[in-house]
Design a protein around this motif. Structure first.
Motif, PDB file in Angstrom:
ATOM      1  N   VAL A 416       0.953  -1.339   0.126  1.00  0.00           N
ATOM      2  CA  VAL A 416      -0.067   0.016   0.202  1.00  0.00           C
ATOM      3  C   VAL A 416       0.675   1.261   0.015  1.00  0.00           C
ATOM      4  O   VAL A 416       1.888   1.157   0.700  1.00  0.00           O
ATOM      5  CB  VAL A 416      -0.957  -0.104   1.272  1.00  0.00           C
ATOM      6  CG1 VAL A 416      -1.868   1.224   1.064  1.00  0.00           C
ATOM      7  CG2 VAL A 416      -1.892  -1.043   1.223  1.00  0.00           C
ATOM      8  N   LEU A 417       0.590   2.224  -0.893  1.00  0.00           N
ATOM      9  CA  LEU A 417       1.147   3.475  -1.051  1.00  0.00           C
ATOM     10  C   LEU A 417       0.328   4.404  -0.911  1.00  0.00           C
ATOM     11  O   LEU A 417      -0.786   4.786  -1.359  1.00  0.00           O
ATOM     12  CB  LEU A 417       1.894   3.618  -2.254  1.00  0.00           C
ATOM     13  CG  LEU A 417       2.793   4.828  -2.723  1.00  0.00           C
ATOM     14  CD1 LEU A 417       3.746   5.148  -1.849  1.00  0.00           C
ATOM     15  CD2 LEU A 417       3.103   4.915  -4.120  1.00  0.00           C
ATOM     16  N   ILE A 418       0.757   5.467   0.163  1.00  0.00           N
ATOM     17  CA  ILE A 418      -0.224   6.670   0.542  1.00  0.00           C
ATOM     18  C   ILE A 418       0.797   8.011   0.154  1.00  0.00           C
ATOM     19  O   ILE A 418       1.654   7.912   0.456  1.00  0.00           O
ATOM     20  CB  ILE A 418      -0.542   6.668   2.070  1.00  0.00           C
ATOM     21  CG1 ILE A 418      -1.191   5.040   2.180  1.00  0.00           C
ATOM     22  CG2 ILE A 418      -1.544   7.543   2.208  1.00  0.00           C
ATOM     23  CD1 ILE A 418      -1.357   4.828   3.664  1.00  0.00           C
ATOM     24  N   LEU A 419       0.000   8.805  -0.645  1.00  0.00           N
ATOM     25  CA  LEU A 419       0.555   9.895  -0.844  1.00  0.00           C
ATOM     26  C   LEU A 419      -0.443  11.296  -0.627  1.00  0.00           C
ATOM     27  O   LEU A 419      -1.680  11.290  -0.402  1.00  0.00           O
ATOM     28  CB  LEU A 419       0.589  10.170  -2.402  1.00  0.00           C
ATOM     29  CG  LEU A 419       1.245   8.910  -3.104  1.00  0.00           C
ATOM     30  CD1 LEU A 419       1.055   9.100  -4.800  1.00  0.00           C
ATOM     31  CD2 LEU A 419       2.786   8.765  -2.690  1.00  0.00           C
ATOM     32  N   ASP A 420       0.421  12.513  -0.028  1.00  0.00           N
ATOM     33  CA  ASP A 420      -0.401  13.493   0.611  1.00  0.00           C
ATOM     34  C   ASP A 420       0.023  14.556  -0.204  1.00  0.00           C
ATOM     35  O   ASP A 420       1.173  15.053  -0.387  1.00  0.00           O
ATOM     36  CB  ASP A 420       0.202  13.664   1.955  1.00  0.00           C
ATOM     37  CG  ASP A 420      -0.926  14.790   2.789  1.00  0.00           C
ATOM     38  OD1 ASP A 420      -1.852  15.139   2.132  1.00  0.00           O
ATOM     39  OD2 ASP A 420      -0.632  14.830   3.900  1.00  0.00           O
ATOM     40  N   GLU A 421      -0.949  14.968  -1.113  1.00  0.00           N
ATOM     41  CA  GLU A 421      -0.568  16.040  -2.010  1.00  0.00           C
ATOM     42  C   GLU A 421       0.556  15.971  -2.912  1.00  0.00           C
ATOM     43  O   GLU A 421       1.333  16.817  -2.893  1.00  0.00           O
ATOM     44  CB  GLU A 421      -0.916  17.393  -1.365  1.00  0.00           C
ATOM     45  CG  GLU A 421      -2.027  17.807  -0.616  1.00  0.00           C
ATOM     46  CD  GLU A 421      -3.211  18.006  -1.298  1.00  0.00           C
ATOM     47  OE1 GLU A 421      -3.069  18.080  -2.684  1.00  0.00           O
ATOM     48  OE2 GLU A 421      -4.429  18.210  -0.828  1.00  0.00           O
ATOM     49  N   PRO A 422       0.567  14.846  -3.881  1.00  0.00           N
ATOM     50  CA  PRO A 422       1.642  14.345  -4.382  1.00  0.00           C
ATOM     51  C   PRO A 422       2.080  15.647  -5.784  1.00  0.00           C
ATOM     52  O   PRO A 422       3.060  15.578  -6.274  1.00  0.00           O
ATOM     53  CB  PRO A 422       1.504  13.116  -5.087  1.00  0.00           C
ATOM     54  CG  PRO A 422       0.024  12.975  -4.964  1.00  0.00           C
ATOM     55  CD  PRO A 422      -0.375  13.817  -3.838  1.00  0.00           C
TER      56      PRO A 422
END
Length: 493
Positions: A416-422
């Motif tokens: 799982v990859l989580i990105l914050d405002e990429p």
């Protein structure tokens, strides 16, 4: 603009070039530009094209702070910029940076708004009036007496504008002001900018996102490789052929023209199950009884207004924070919060907190000890960073740092990859590069959650959305045929 030719030229560049210390070449080259009093000008172009450098020349930071080499003739209100001391430029040019935290000196709203005036020796009686007017100008009365740093990005941006407007400069310079804002806050920013224009101030904005500026700008200037290459009015920009826009690599100017063809993904193996999750800060609930599922190959836009709990959820899923109650299951098994880092990796919005190497290449080596030079080159070329491989990460632009942290996540390679405002600070070409790469990862089975306020990016990338409508409800919907709904959710406050 009415009487344009008769207006005073407030900023003038004549064959201007600028080179940063140690750089191999000039950041801007042979710039010829006149900006008139009361004009609203937008600088756009790819990352590293020279937009920010133009703003730094105007506000005096290029020479005085960065100590670069400036050639050609530059003038501010008819006088050479180099003749002004920095403090004097600050009276004439108000700067609002991409990250307003970098320009704050106080912890309380009214102290920050008053700070510039106090430094310029404004009498106390006048100071109170200026602060009150500046706060009213941003509709910020509800922010008075509050600490700045816990505030949302939009609220911080408002305070940055108020602290500058209290000094009452003739010229305002904005550098990527929408990069960290949700769409509702972008509309508020647009209102503030419109008010400045109505009051007769000159406004210069260096920006990738263009859609909110078409009603305000007198001119859009396109930069490439340090040079001014094209100029459009708002009408000309809106009529620009789509293929030409994509070729030169600028963001869309009309969100209604966004096209997407995201296929429905058949539900594959369940990777993540969030069950009745709750979290609170000091007994103040952030969210309660939150539940949803995610499957292999999902690209999910996690949306909702600032402060609703999106980043907190990400911190829980990757083991940075512990939930108050509820469960997190990976591949059907409940996983304790300390072991979740083995299943999920979080690329935060604050990229500086995740970069530790002495060079871009070294940053990758830190996360794969036995990496060969060929592997490093391949990954950096994938993210458009190879020419900066020997640069220190701190010297990169915001968009380049964002891409570097994404490159690191490729090597850590959790399910799982989580990105914050990429996409904060990304131009169209790099936004598309990231979008295409995330799609390729999803096709290989990776589950990707993207916290975003970027309608354009979500529409071209994601297949589902999780909308945090309040503390206890998350709405899960497909993006296929639902772009109007996505837009409405992103605009909600």
């Amino acid at each position: 603009m009415s009487g344009y030719e008769k207006r005073q030229t407030v900023v003038s560049f004549e064959n201007v070039s600028f080179q940063y210390p140690g750089a191999k070449g000039s950041s801007v080259k042979d710039i010829n530009l006149d900006i008139k009093s009361g004009e609203f000008v937008v600088l756009t172009g790819g990352s590293g094209c020279g937009k920010t450098t133009i703003t730094r020349i105007i506000n005096g930071l290029a020479e005085k702070f960065y100590e670069g080499t400036l050639t050609g003739k530059t003038s501010l209100l008819g006088c050479p910029i180099s003749d002004y001391p920095v403090y004097e430029i600050g009276k004439l040019v108000g700067s609002i940076f991409q990250d307003p935290r970098s320009q704050f000196f106080a912890s309380i709203t009214e102290d920050e708004v008053a700070f510039g005036c106090e430094n310029y020796g404004v009498p106390f009686e006048e100071l109170e009036t200026r602060v009150a007017e500046a706060v009213r100008g941003i509709n910020g009365e509800m922010l008075l007496g509050k600490e700045i740093y816990p505030m949302s990005s939009g609220e911080k941006q408002k305070i940055a504008v108020a602290s500058v407007s209290a000094v009452n400069p003739k010229i305002y310079v904005f550098d990527e002001p929408s990069a960290n804002l949700d769409m509702f806050s972008v509309e508020a920013l647009k209102g503030l900018m419109g008010k400045l224009k109505e009051e007769g101030h000159t406004v210069l904005v260096a920006e990738h996102r263009l859609y909110y500026l078409t009603d305000l700008a007198d001119r859009f200037l396109y930069m490439e490789n340090g040079r001014l290459e094209k100029e459009w009015s708002s009408e000309e920009l809106l009529q620009l052929p789509e293929q030409e826009r994509k070729t030169i690599g600028i963001r869309i100017a009309d969100l209604h023209k966004i096209e997407t063809a995201i296929p429905e993904k058949a539900e594959q193996s369940e990777i993540l199950f969030v069950c009745a999750l709750s979290f609170a800060y000091r007994r103040k609930p952030v969210f309660e009884n939150l539940s949803f599922k995610a499957y292999s190959g999902d690209l999910i836009a996690v949306i909702g207004h600032n402060g609703v709990g999106k980043t907190t959820l990400a911190n829980i899923l990757c083991g940075i924070k512990k939930e108050k109650s509820g469960k997190v299951l990976y591949c059907g098994r409940e996983v304790s919060w300390k072991r979740r880092r083995n299943f999920a990796y979080f690329v935060t919005q604050n990229t500086d907190s995740q970069l530790f190497g002495d060079s871009v290449a070294e940053e990758l080596k830190l996360n794969r000890k036995n990496a060969e030079d060929g592997q490093i080159e391949e990954l950096l070329r994938l993210y458009g960073l190879y020419e900066w491989c020997d640069f220190h990460p701190a010297t990169l632009s915001g968009g380049q740092k964002q891409r570097l942290t994404l490159a690191v996540s490729d090597w850590i390679d959790t399910p799982v990859l989580i990105l914050d405002e990429p996409t904060s600070g990304l131009d169209f070409q790099n936004m598309r590069r990231i979008s295409d790469h995330l799609k390729s990862l999803a096709e290989k089975g990776k589950t990707i959650l993207i916290i975003t306020h970027d309608f354009e990016f979500a529409a071209m990338t994601c297949n589902r959305a999780l909308y945090f409508s309040d503390k206890s409800h998350v709405e899960d919907f497909s993006l296929q045929g639902n772009l109007d709904k996505l837009y409405s959710c992103l605009m909600a406050q």
